[in-house]
Design an enzyme around this catalytic site. Structure first.
Site, PDB file in Angstrom:
ATOM      1  N   ASN A 212      -4.876  25.857  32.960  1.00 44.42           N
ATOM      2  CA  ASN A 212      -3.823  24.836  32.806  1.00 44.42           C
ATOM      3  C   ASN A 212      -2.462  25.526  32.813  1.00 44.42           C
ATOM      4  OD1 ASN A 212      -6.317  23.453  31.830  1.00 44.42           O
ATOM      5  ND2 ASN A 212      -4.851  21.779  31.521  1.00 44.42           N
TER       6      ASN A 212
ATOM      7  N   LYS B 150     -12.137  20.251  45.029  1.00 40.02           N
ATOM      8  CA  LYS B 150     -11.812  21.673  44.918  1.00 40.02           C
ATOM      9  C   LYS B 150     -13.036  22.541  45.223  1.00 40.02           C
ATOM     10  CE  LYS B 150      -7.418  21.957  44.005  1.00 40.02           C
ATOM     11  NZ  LYS B 150      -6.523  22.647  44.972  1.00 40.02           N
TER      12      LYS B 150
ATOM     13  N   TYR C   3     -11.858  15.140  41.660  1.00 42.66           N
ATOM     14  CA  TYR C   3     -10.978  16.309  41.807  1.00 42.66           C
ATOM     15  C   TYR C   3     -11.791  17.602  41.817  1.00 42.66           C
ATOM     16  CZ  TYR C   3      -7.515  19.859  40.525  1.00 42.66           C
ATOM     17  OH  TYR C   3      -6.740  20.990  40.473  1.00 42.66           O
TER      18      TYR C   3
ATOM     19  N   ARG D 152      -8.735  23.681  26.365  1.00 42.84           N
ATOM     20  CA  ARG D 152      -8.223  24.108  27.661  1.00 42.84           C
ATOM     21  C   ARG D 152      -7.806  25.569  27.556  1.00 42.84           C
ATOM     22  NH1 ARG D 152     -10.588  20.236  28.475  1.00 42.84           N
ATOM     23  NH2 ARG D 152      -9.943  18.269  29.456  1.00 42.84           N
TER      24      ARG D 152
ATOM     25  N   PHE E 217       5.986  23.152  41.559  1.00 35.56           N
ATOM     26  CA  PHE E 217       6.160  24.031  40.404  1.00 35.56           C
ATOM     27  C   PHE E 217       5.704  25.462  40.695  1.00 35.56           C
ATOM     28  CE2 PHE E 217       3.782  25.119  36.247  1.00 35.56           C
ATOM     29  CZ  PHE E 217       4.804  25.934  35.797  1.00 35.56           C
ATOM     30  N   ILE E 218       4.457  25.618  41.110  1.00 40.50           N
ATOM     31  CA  ILE E 218       3.938  26.968  41.353  1.00 40.50           C
ATOM     32  C   ILE E 218       4.589  27.564  42.597  1.00 40.50           C
ATOM     33  CG2 ILE E 218       1.876  28.333  41.851  1.00 40.50           C
ATOM     34  CD1 ILE E 218       0.267  26.251  40.230  1.00 40.50           C
TER      35      ILE E 218
ATOM     36  N   GLY F  65     -13.841  11.367  33.347  1.00 39.03           N
ATOM     37  CA  GLY F  65     -13.919  12.541  34.202  1.00 39.03           C
ATOM     38  C   GLY F  65     -13.438  13.819  33.542  1.00 39.03           C
TER      39      GLY F  65
END
Length: 323
Positions: free
Chosen positions: A186, A161, A157, A222, A17-18, A287
């Site tokens: 997001n 990162k 995750y 978010r 996508f990005i 999480g």
């Protein structure tokens, strides 16, 4: 934001996508040489072909080159980085859920994969390395998240990162690779058909007549950033001098609950003929953090970057693309 001179870009995860959104922007700007490294587990050749002409062979024409390979393979990364000016490292295991289900796979993709790409940058004298990070390394804290908060990741995750950010810092300080870590909010927008993040997932489910499941009571917050704004931030990270080793929060500086996002999402879906949308609440995701939004003043002051899309406009554009 135009880049003054043509550059040789290596974009890992460039079929996603990005990646395809960045490539589309660079192709429209013209002159740049683009190389993509992708294992095609999420994005596809068809996704890449929607934004550029490409070849999988060595070619001297203006087509982008696709290398089908995995960032976990050291030799593949070294080969992909030869002759490049900048690496945009987007390839990763994404999301809290998959990292909880399989923390080993998350670690191998996000830690070993990032290490391999940094080694490739070092040995091939790639000047600049832009790392796609997240707010997840900060963990459960009182927002807004900013770059100086001590990290306390909640999920595997977030830990993976954080490790990537640590290696980026070390490779700048020790080897002089100009690393820049961008902590994306997001991300949503056109081109996100393969994504399983909340905006894309809810639009797809609504179009399919399926129930939208909100984890918990929907009060978790978010920071939703539109894809075009994110691409401008990546390009600003490439063009701004003297920012090696830095971390930037790339989001909107606005806190939105998941329930508020859904309330904004439903009217344009209804207007597009998607009616009788059902919502139910499920268990809170393991999480997940409850509150998450970013202080983006550092990116504003140093990168000269701000967002242009509010959530309402961005969601309308995204719905139109899906339809």
């Amino acid at each position: 934001m135009a880049i003054n001179k043509p550059l040789k870009w290596l974009i890992t995860g460039g079929c996603g996508f990005i990646g395809t959104s960045l490539i589309k922007n660079l192709v429209e700007e013209g002159r740049h040489h683009i190389r993509v490294l992708d294992n095609l587990t999420v994005g596809t050749r068809d996704d890449l072909s929607c934004v550029c002409d490409f070849t999988e062979t060595n070619s001297t024409d203006d087509k982008a080159k696709l290398i089908v390979g995995d960032i976990k393979d050291y030799a593949t990364c070294q080969n992909a980085a030869k002759g490049m000016d900048v690496i945009v490292h987007l390839a990763a295991n994404t999301g809290v859920g998959p990292s909880v289900e399989d923390p080993e796979a998350d670690m191998k993709n996000n830690v070993i994969g990032t290490f391999n790409m940094l080694e490739a940058a070092r040995h091939n004298n790639v000047k600049r390395f832009i790392f796609a990070s997240s707010g997840a390394p900060a963990g459960e804290c009182e927002p807004p998240i900013h770059e100086e908060l001590p990290p306390h990741p909640v999920s595997p995750y977030g830990a993976s990162k954080l490790a990537g950010e640590g290696y980026c810092s070390a490779y700048y300080k020790t080897f002089g690779v100009e690393t820049i870590a961008l902590r994306f909010g997001n991300v949503y927008g056109p081109g996100s058909g393969h994504k399983n993040s909340v905006v894309a997932k809810f639009i797809k489910k609504a179009m399919a007549g399926e129930i939208l499941e909100i984890y918990g009571d929907g009060t978790q917050t978010r920071d939703f950033i539109y894809i075009d704004d994110l691409i401008h931030a990546i390009k600003a990270a490439q063009t701004t001098p003297g920012i090696g080793g830095e971390i930037f929060q790339i989001a909107t500086n606005k806190e939105t609950t998941v329930k508020e996002m859904v309330d904004i999402l439903i009217p344009p879906l209804n207007k597009a003929g998607i009616a009788d949308i059902q919502i139910e609440h499920g268990e809170k995701q393991v999480g997940d953090v409850m509150r998450n939004f970013s202080d983006t003043s550092k990116a504003r002051d140093i990168l000269n970057w701000t967002t242009r899309y509010d959530l309402s406009r961005g969601l309308q554009e995204t719905i139109q693309w899906f339809i």
